[in-house]
Design an enzyme around this catalytic site. Structure first.
Site, mmCIF file in Angstrom:
data_model
loop_
_atom_site.group_PDB
_atom_site.id
_atom_site.type_symbol
_atom_site.label_atom_id
_atom_site.label_comp_id
_atom_site.label_asym_id
_atom_site.label_seq_id
_atom_site.Cartn_x
_atom_site.Cartn_y
_atom_site.Cartn_z
ATOM 1 N N ASP A 1 36.214 -26.268 9.214
ATOM 2 C CA ASP A 1 36.698 -26.333 10.592
ATOM 3 C C ASP A 1 36.194 -25.101 11.310
ATOM 4 O OD1 ASP A 1 38.295 -27.041 12.895
ATOM 5 O OD2 ASP A 1 39.734 -25.523 12.274
ATOM 6 N N SER A 2 36.297 -25.109 12.628
ATOM 7 C CA SER A 2 35.892 -23.946 13.411
ATOM 8 C C SER A 2 36.782 -22.737 13.114
ATOM 9 C CB SER A 2 35.974 -24.286 14.897
ATOM 10 O OG SER A 2 37.284 -24.720 15.219
ATOM 11 N N CYS B 1 37.217 -30.688 11.949
ATOM 12 C CA CYS B 1 37.251 -30.197 13.328
ATOM 13 C C CYS B 1 36.842 -31.341 14.241
ATOM 14 C CB CYS B 1 36.257 -29.037 13.443
ATOM 15 S SG CYS B 1 36.008 -28.433 15.111
ATOM 16 N N GLU C 1 47.995 -21.500 18.606
ATOM 17 C CA GLU C 1 47.685 -20.329 17.773
ATOM 18 C C GLU C 1 48.703 -19.216 17.986
ATOM 19 O OE1 GLU C 1 43.617 -19.146 17.595
ATOM 20 O OE2 GLU C 1 43.102 -21.074 16.696
ATOM 21 N N CYS D 1 42.440 -33.133 18.475
ATOM 22 C CA CYS D 1 42.125 -31.731 18.202
ATOM 23 C C CYS D 1 43.022 -31.266 17.058
ATOM 24 C CB CYS D 1 42.383 -30.889 19.450
ATOM 25 S SG CYS D 1 42.213 -29.116 19.189
ATOM 26 N N HIS E 1 44.571 -28.652 16.527
ATOM 27 C CA HIS E 1 45.754 -27.855 16.869
ATOM 28 C C HIS E 1 46.906 -28.677 17.452
ATOM 29 C CE1 HIS E 1 42.810 -24.768 16.325
ATOM 30 N NE2 HIS E 1 43.610 -23.797 16.709
HETATM 31 N N1 DGL Z 1 39.022 -27.227 15.689
HETATM 32 C C1 DGL Z 1 38.793 -27.504 17.097
HETATM 33 C C2 DGL Z 1 38.926 -29.006 17.326
HETATM 34 O O1 DGL Z 1 39.577 -29.716 16.581
HETATM 35 C C3 DGL Z 1 39.768 -26.751 17.978
HETATM 36 C C4 DGL Z 1 39.499 -25.259 18.041
HETATM 37 C C5 DGL Z 1 38.130 -24.934 18.607
HETATM 38 O O2 DGL Z 1 37.922 -25.094 19.823
HETATM 39 O O3 DGL Z 1 37.280 -24.542 17.834
HETATM 40 O O4 DGL Z 1 38.375 -29.512 18.263
#
Ligand code: DGL
Length: 272
Positions: A11-12, A74, A153, A185, A187
């Site tokens: 993931d990012s 992600c 976050e 997403c 989050h």
């Molecule tokens: N993991 C990213 C997503 O699911 C969210 C956080 C980011 O912008 O990197 O799109």
């Protein structure tokens, strides 16, 4: 690479741990390696070209660890980089968009689905295209909700501020008559209670984490890749490209349990 090789997840940042949480629940006997690209997060505001480059290097790092299957946990990376990853790597590559979309299509009765995600995810139209692919008659309404990522976050999951922001982002969905809203997403599952409060109880919220875990199980079984040595201890490795106190705190919130060991990794140095 064999049945007992680990599943690789990237993931990012640490948001993908919401997906790991479900994988560990559905597939507790599988070995797993997680890579969170915390040095380069967020992906959601970056161009497709950059997200594809980052995703490629993340995948190469996990492949170098001998993973048998790659999970792109992600949404942004799944939205823009999945075709190139599937092209470049031989292992099965699973993203989070298709599983969530299948569930949403099965759930909607009014044939109207809402999608929320980062700016890059929404701009890519990946959800809209995936829905149209299987059910062209369904109307799709999308909205980027960029402030949801920092709110999750920071742990601002309830209260006046988050309700106000959610109200503002989601108000347009009230007019279109959707009955299903995809949380597109990593989050957003943390913000489910406030999104539910704003949207009302009749709107079904789809969180792709569970569907993705079920999809991984299906692909492992179909390819004869499920772990066989179930009696030996399971491997859990967590790598981050930048480690700070706050990342560990947030990571544990996303995973829902303690992480005892996180390794800092320099992907460039590892993959050359
Ligand atoms: N993991 C990213 C997503 O699911 C969210 C956080 C980011 O912008 O990197 O799109």
């Amino acid at each position: 690479m064999d049945n007992n090789s680990p599943i690789g997840v990237f993931d990012s940042g640490v948001g993908g741990l919401t997906v790991v949480r479900e994988i560990l629940r559905v597939l507790p006997d599988e070995n797993l390696i997680y890579l969170g690209d915390t040095a380069r997060v967020p992906y959601g505001t970056k161009s497709s070209r950059t997200v594809i480059n980052y995703s490629q290097s993340n995948a190469r790092f996990l492949i170098s660890k001998g993973v048998k299957l790659l999970v792109v946990a992600c949404n942004t990376a799944s939205a823009v980089a999945l075709p190139s990853l599937r092209w470049d790597f031989e292992v099965p590559v699973i993203g989070v968009i298709e599983p969530g979309v299948r569930k949403a299509v099965k759930t909607t009765k009014r044939k109207k689905i809402g999608v929320i995600g980062t700016q890059s995810t929404i701009k890519s139209n990946a959800y809209k295209k995936a829905i149209e692919n299987i059910a062209p008659e369904i109307e799709v309404y999308s909205k980027a909700c960029p402030l949801f990522v920092p709110l999750a976050e920071e742990g601002w999951l309830e209260g006046e501020v988050v309700e106000l922001i959610a109200g503002k982002y989601l108000e347009s969905f009230k007019e279109c008559g959707i009955d299903v809203l995809i949380l597109g997403c990593t989050h957003y599952p943390l913000l489910k209670p406030v999104i539910k409060k704003v949207m009302g109880p009749e709107i079904e919220l789809i969180d792709s984490a569970t569907e993705t875990a079920l999809e991984i199980r299906r692909v492992l079984l179909e390819n004869g890749l499920a772990r066989t040595e179930a009696n030996s201890p399971v491997l859990r490795e967590f790598y981050l490209t930048d480690v700070s106190e706050s990342f560990i705190r947030i990571a544990e919130r996303f995973l829902g349990s303690r992480i005892t060991q996180i390794e800092l990794v320099d992907i460039k140095a590892e993959i050359g």
